[in-house]
Design an enzyme around this catalytic site. Structure first.
Site, PDB file in Angstrom:
ATOM      1  N   GLY A 215      36.999  28.955  37.898  1.00 55.03           N
ATOM      2  CA  GLY A 215      37.598  27.633  38.023  1.00 55.03           C
ATOM      3  C   GLY A 215      39.072  27.543  37.693  1.00 55.03           C
ATOM      4  O   GLY A 215      39.645  26.457  37.735  1.00 55.03           O
TER       5      GLY A 215
ATOM      6  N   GLY B  52      41.456  28.893  39.447  1.00 51.90           N
ATOM      7  CA  GLY B  52      42.243  28.927  40.675  1.00 51.90           C
ATOM      8  C   GLY B  52      42.640  30.319  41.107  1.00 51.90           C
ATOM      9  O   GLY B  52      43.617  30.495  41.832  1.00 51.90           O
ATOM     10  N   LYS B  53      41.848  31.309  40.714  1.00 48.61           N
ATOM     11  CA  LYS B  53      42.219  32.676  41.066  1.00 48.61           C
ATOM     12  C   LYS B  53      42.060  32.925  42.559  1.00 48.61           C
ATOM     13  O   LYS B  53      42.874  33.633  43.158  1.00 48.61           O
ATOM     14  CB  LYS B  53      41.426  33.657  40.218  1.00 48.61           C
ATOM     15  N   THR B  54      41.048  32.312  43.182  1.00 44.94           N
ATOM     16  CA  THR B  54      40.894  32.468  44.633  1.00 44.94           C
ATOM     17  C   THR B  54      42.051  31.796  45.370  1.00 44.94           C
ATOM     18  O   THR B  54      42.616  32.364  46.307  1.00 44.94           O
ATOM     19  CB  THR B  54      39.553  31.880  45.098  1.00 44.94           C
ATOM     20  N   SER B  55      42.433  30.598  44.944  1.00 47.87           N
ATOM     21  CA  SER B  55      43.573  29.912  45.561  1.00 47.87           C
ATOM     22  C   SER B  55      44.841  30.743  45.403  1.00 47.87           C
ATOM     23  O   SER B  55      45.632  30.895  46.348  1.00 47.87           O
ATOM     24  CB  SER B  55      43.776  28.535  44.920  1.00 47.87           C
TER      25      SER B  55
ATOM     26  N   ASP C  63      33.422  38.819  44.753  1.00 46.00           N
ATOM     27  CA  ASP C  63      32.680  37.810  43.997  1.00 46.00           C
ATOM     28  C   ASP C  63      31.430  37.410  44.777  1.00 46.00           C
ATOM     29  O   ASP C  63      31.527  36.934  45.909  1.00 46.00           O
ATOM     30  CB  ASP C  63      33.571  36.584  43.777  1.00 46.00           C
TER      31      ASP C  63
ATOM     32  N   THR D  77      35.683  23.120  47.360  1.00 46.02           N
ATOM     33  CA  THR D  77      35.057  24.420  47.124  1.00 46.02           C
ATOM     34  C   THR D  77      33.870  24.341  46.160  1.00 46.02           C
ATOM     35  O   THR D  77      32.797  24.872  46.460  1.00 46.02           O
ATOM     36  CB  THR D  77      36.101  25.427  46.616  1.00 46.02           C
TER      37      THR D  77
END
Length: 593
Positions: A23, A25-28, A50, A508
């Site tokens: 949560g 924001g590592k994917t963003s 992931d 998401t």
């Protein structure tokens, strides 16, 4: 003050790992960095490791284990290492050469041996190490970015090259672990190369993504120390979601800014020593190419969001106390909080436990999440609440000792040596954790059990593996414990078990929660309640940036209310971090009126 994050000048090495607590924001961050590098002319591959990946939501397209080009972003390919797909491909690769060569009964045994959760982990690991050691891929791309699972599982993934390499080096009886290792033994040299690549600062950079909040910063500090211990020393810190320009007349914005500033002042020492960069808080959901291109800007075009009447619309969803009352009224004995990482499952699980304890029930609160922080949220066990945690290392030691004790009188010296070797394989940890999970659920005979689970992808792997573990536990210990026999029937009984899906009012987390509900439905595990946590729309902000986020929430609040058939509660964003019994009690009793 940290420096603004600019991927063009900061990200230099070929391999880039983005990790952090769920949560943050590592994917963003990983997606926006990939787009920025590709826009600058670099050839880029972005890979998710992931199980709960949401790359497909960010790019709004179907993804697979094999790289595909992203329309509108020349030079960018993206792949999603789905563990189940990887396991199916790995199984075929190991078994197919023997079809028509070995008897059908032997082939069937091999397929059974390759059907458990251990194979899923090995297969994902096999693909991961292949990307690190494949020279053709390295030549094709300037940068390979890994969007990894939340840190507890990332630690395990990045430690696996050493774990498997060490296990195979020490093996004296050949590959074991029910057959899944059969395809790994021949690749021992590659694991050595993977370890070397990860520890080479000229090849690999670890990007620790966090938010300016106490818990994610603590988690980032822990991950930094542990990964440095595995040899990954080239690290940098990215602080995402920093509110820099805010309305000092808005109480929510002032509290939000102050809370961030306090958390940064108390940053763990391990992180203070790292190069630090910041990303401003975005006033929009980070999906779509254009939003990704705006993500690193100090003043994205979306910040000019005027306060409108829609942000002040009346929210009629009930508070968390309504959910707690329903659980008590229906005498639910096993309660799971599930959802994407970072949505506040630990806080909601703790608030439910406190609410039920306040009504006179004995409650056992536990977690299966390696990155969990129940002790931080609740503090010490108190009154009618007891606490526990499924610690993988501790459970492994217990399980190994139990299996050796059960088999000591039945095996000769060579058999004992073979069993000791088998129990040293990384697969054994998964079995041990599963046993502990079953024992945890069995406590519902005496008290209400509230379980804060790992992020969704890993939770599903755990639940999907239930029947497979029957076979494995029987093989290893000669007996299937009553707790394992009772587990599936108990999980599938809506009169005894309930899953509470926790989400944020964002694209998401809601997409991920919807997929989770569908998977649980197929597994026959009941879901009744949803919880929308940390809602700016429910907090009543008028600050331009925060109000932009509040308005973006409304679509998802309405969608959750519809999907849950109006069985949804909402928790507003509050000025302080929720910790301790009294704050959790107040959270459960909060009313939006």
């Amino acid at each position: 003050m940290s420096i603004p994050f600019d991927p063009h000048t900061i990200l230099r090495t070929p391999y880039l790992f983005f990790t952090g607590k769920g949560g943050v924001g590592k994917t963003s961050t990983a997606c926006a960095a990939a787009v920025a590098l590709a826009d600058s002319g670099k050839r880029v591959l972005l890979v998710s490791t992931d199980p709960a990946s949401n790359l497909q939501d960010v790019f709004d397209m179907k993804l697979s284990n094999h790289p595909v080009s992203i329309e509108g972003v020349p030079n960018l390919d993206v792949a999603n290492l789905d563990p189940e797909t990887a396991a199916a491909e790995y199984k075929a690769k190991v078994v197919n050469p023997y079809r028509g060569v070995l008897p059908d009964a032997v082939i069937q045994t091999m397929e059974e041996q390759l059907s458990g959760a251990c194979t899923v982990e090995i297969a994902a690991f096999d693909e991961f190490t292949s990307l690190l050691t494949n020279k053709e891929i390295r030549v094709k791309y300037d940068h390979i970015l890994f969007d990894t699972a939340p840190t507890g599982h990332t630690l395990r993934l990045l430690q696996l090259p050493s774990a498997w390499s060490g296990f195979l080096e020490e093996s004296t009886h050949g590959a074991s672990c029910l057959g899944p290792l059969a395809g790994l033994e021949s690749k021992q040299v590659l694991y050595g190369e993977a370890v070397q690549t990860l520890s080479d600062g000229e090849q690999t950079t670890l990007i620790l993504v966090t938010r300016p909040e106490a818990s994610p910063l603590v988690e980032a500090g822990r991950a930094s120390s542990e990964l440095r211990g595995t040899g990954i020393a080239n690290q940098l810190l990215v602080i995402n979601g920093v509110l820099t320009d805010y309305s000092d007349e808005d109480r929510v914005a002032v509290a939000f800014f102050n809370r961030q500033a306090q958390a940064l002042e108390q940053m763990p020492k391990e992180l203070q020593e790292l190069p630090s960069y910041s990303i401003p808080l975005a006033p929009f959901n980070v999906t779509g190419i254009e939003h990704l291109r705006e993500f690193f800007q100090s003043s994205p075009s979306g910040t000019a969001v005027a306060a409108t009447a829609s942000a002040d619309q009346k929210l009629t969803m009930p508070p968390l106390d309504t959910l707690i009352q329903d659980l008590e009224a229906n005498n639910i004995r096993v309660i799971f909080t599930m959802g994407k990482g970072g949505v506040g499952k630990s806080t909601v699980a703790s608030a439910i436990a406190v609410g039920l304890a306040g009504r006179g029930h004995r409650v056992h609160l536990s977690t299966t999440d390696p990155a969990a922080h129940l002790e931080y949220v609740l503090g010490e066990a108190t009154g009618r609440i007891s606490l526990s945690r499924v610690d993988p290392k501790l459970e492994l030691e217990r399980y190994q000792a139990q299996v050796m004790s059960n088999n000591a009188d039945a095996l000769d010296e060579e058999g004992i040596a073979f069993l000791e070797e088998d129990l040293r394989s990384p697969c054994t940890e998964e079995i041990a954790v599963f046993r502990a999970f079953a024992d945890l659920v069995e406590r519902a005979e005496e008290e209400i059990v509230v379980i804060d689970t790992a992020p969704t992808g890993h939770t599903l792997l755990l639940l999907d593996a239930t029947e497979e573990y029957h076979k494995e536990i029987s093989r290893s210990s000669g007996v299937i414990p009553a707790s394992v026999q009772h587990l599936l029937p108990r999980l599938r009984d809506p009169k005894e078990t309930s899953v509470v899906i926790v989400t944020l009012a964002e694209a998401t987390p809601v997409h991920e929660a919807s997929r989770l509900e569908s998977d649980l439905d197929r597994a026959g595990i009941p879901v009744k309640w949803w919880t929308i946590n940390q809602s700016f729309a429910a907090a009543g902000t008028t600050d331009p940036v925060l109000n932009g986020r509040a308005q973006a929430e409304l679509e998802w609040i309405n969608r959750v209310n519809h999907m849950s058939d109006a069985h949804a509660v909402i928790i507003p964003w509050v000025p302080h971090e929720i910790t301790g019994y009294e704050q959790l009690k107040a959270l459960g009793e909060a009313n939006l009126e």
